[in-house]
Design a protein around this motif. Structure first.
Motif, PDB file in Angstrom:
ATOM      1  N   ILE A  24      -5.058  20.555  51.022  1.00 23.55           N
ATOM      2  CA  ILE A  24      -5.820  19.376  50.588  1.00 23.55           C
ATOM      3  C   ILE A  24      -6.082  18.471  51.787  1.00 23.55           C
ATOM      4  CG2 ILE A  24      -5.654  17.245  49.221  1.00 23.55           C
ATOM      5  CD1 ILE A  24      -4.055  19.005  47.118  1.00 23.55           C
ATOM      6  N   GLN A  34     -13.859  18.884  48.799  1.00 29.52           N
ATOM      7  CA  GLN A  34     -13.092  19.787  47.944  1.00 29.52           C
ATOM      8  C   GLN A  34     -11.639  19.336  47.871  1.00 29.52           C
ATOM      9  OE1 GLN A  34     -13.521  23.911  48.944  1.00 29.52           O
ATOM     10  NE2 GLN A  34     -12.371  24.604  47.185  1.00 29.52           N
ATOM     11  N   TRP A  35     -11.115  19.312  46.650  1.00 33.37           N
ATOM     12  CA  TRP A  35      -9.705  19.005  46.368  1.00 33.37           C
ATOM     13  C   TRP A  35      -9.341  17.568  46.725  1.00 33.37           C
ATOM     14  CZ3 TRP A  35      -6.790  23.942  48.492  1.00 33.37           C
ATOM     15  CH2 TRP A  35      -7.152  25.047  47.727  1.00 33.37           C
ATOM     16  N   TYR A  39      -6.929  17.144  42.187  1.00 31.03           N
ATOM     17  CA  TYR A  39      -6.831  18.553  41.802  1.00 31.03           C
ATOM     18  C   TYR A  39      -6.888  19.361  43.084  1.00 31.03           C
ATOM     19  CZ  TYR A  39      -8.425  23.147  40.351  1.00 31.03           C
ATOM     20  OH  TYR A  39      -8.537  24.494  40.186  1.00 31.03           O
ATOM     21  N   ARG A  95      -7.905  28.560  44.296  1.00 31.07           N
ATOM     22  CA  ARG A  95      -6.820  27.863  44.982  1.00 31.07           C
ATOM     23  C   ARG A  95      -6.159  28.695  46.079  1.00 31.07           C
ATOM     24  NH1 ARG A  95      -7.279  26.543  39.965  1.00 31.07           N
ATOM     25  NH2 ARG A  95      -5.735  27.787  38.917  1.00 31.07           N
TER      26      ARG A  95
END
Length: 173
Positions: A24, A34-35, A39, A95
């Motif tokens: 992350i 992203q991320w 999440y 992920r």
């Protein structure tokens, strides 16, 4: 080095979460959105494990990578803006994250090779995945590994680039 790919256990969530937090932070440093919205998080990992979809990449006994791997389980993929190469069974993975200490060793590709082996062991020859428009590192890996860009899918309100790879049954050793 001996690498293994196996199902994750609930007791491994804290270690997996550290790897995901590193990923992350890397996305943020890379300028990616992203991320960056809370999440994934430990509840997402727990849900993966509860669904038998959480997998770890290990080097000897150390967890160095994580991915969720599912069969035919991504409802958003039915709404692709574009088209898939196949309508058959597929393995989807989400992920993908490698430990900070193990970057630059080609381990994301190794993890994806294990996912291909998982698919083949289940007699499935289509792999599908998606990534954020600004995750250039993942897009480069998809291209190097023979994935084809197929269009857009949407998650949590944003468009993502969707990819598919079809494994030829003749390629198998």
């Amino acid at each position: 080095m001996t690498y293994h790919f196996r199902k994750a256990t609930t007791s491994e969530i804290p270690h997996i979460w550290i790897i995901l937090q590193q990923a992350i932070a890397r996305r943020k440093v890379d300028g990616s959105n992203q991320w960056q919205d809370g999440y994934p998080n430990p509840d997402v990992i727990q849900n993966d494990i509860d669904r038998n979809a959480g997998f770890v990449l290990t080097e000897d006994d150390t967890i160095i990578g994580y991915s969720a791997v599912l069969i035919n389980d991504e409802p958003e993929y039915q709404k692709i803006e574009g088209s898939w190469l196949t309508d058959d069974d597929f393995v989807v993975f989400h992920r993908v994250a490698i430990s900070e200490k193990h970057l630059g060793k080609g381990l994301a590709k190794k993890l994806m090779n294990f996912i291909e082996e998982f698919a083949i062991s289940n007699n499935i020859y289509s792999l599908k995945a998606d990534t954020n428009f600004d995750n250039f590192a993942m897009m480069a890996i998809f291209e190097k590994m023979g994935y084809t860009y197929r269009g857009e899918v949407h998650f949590r309100g944003s468009a993502r680039k969707a990819y598919e790879k079809v494994i030829s049954k003749n390629e198998l050793g």
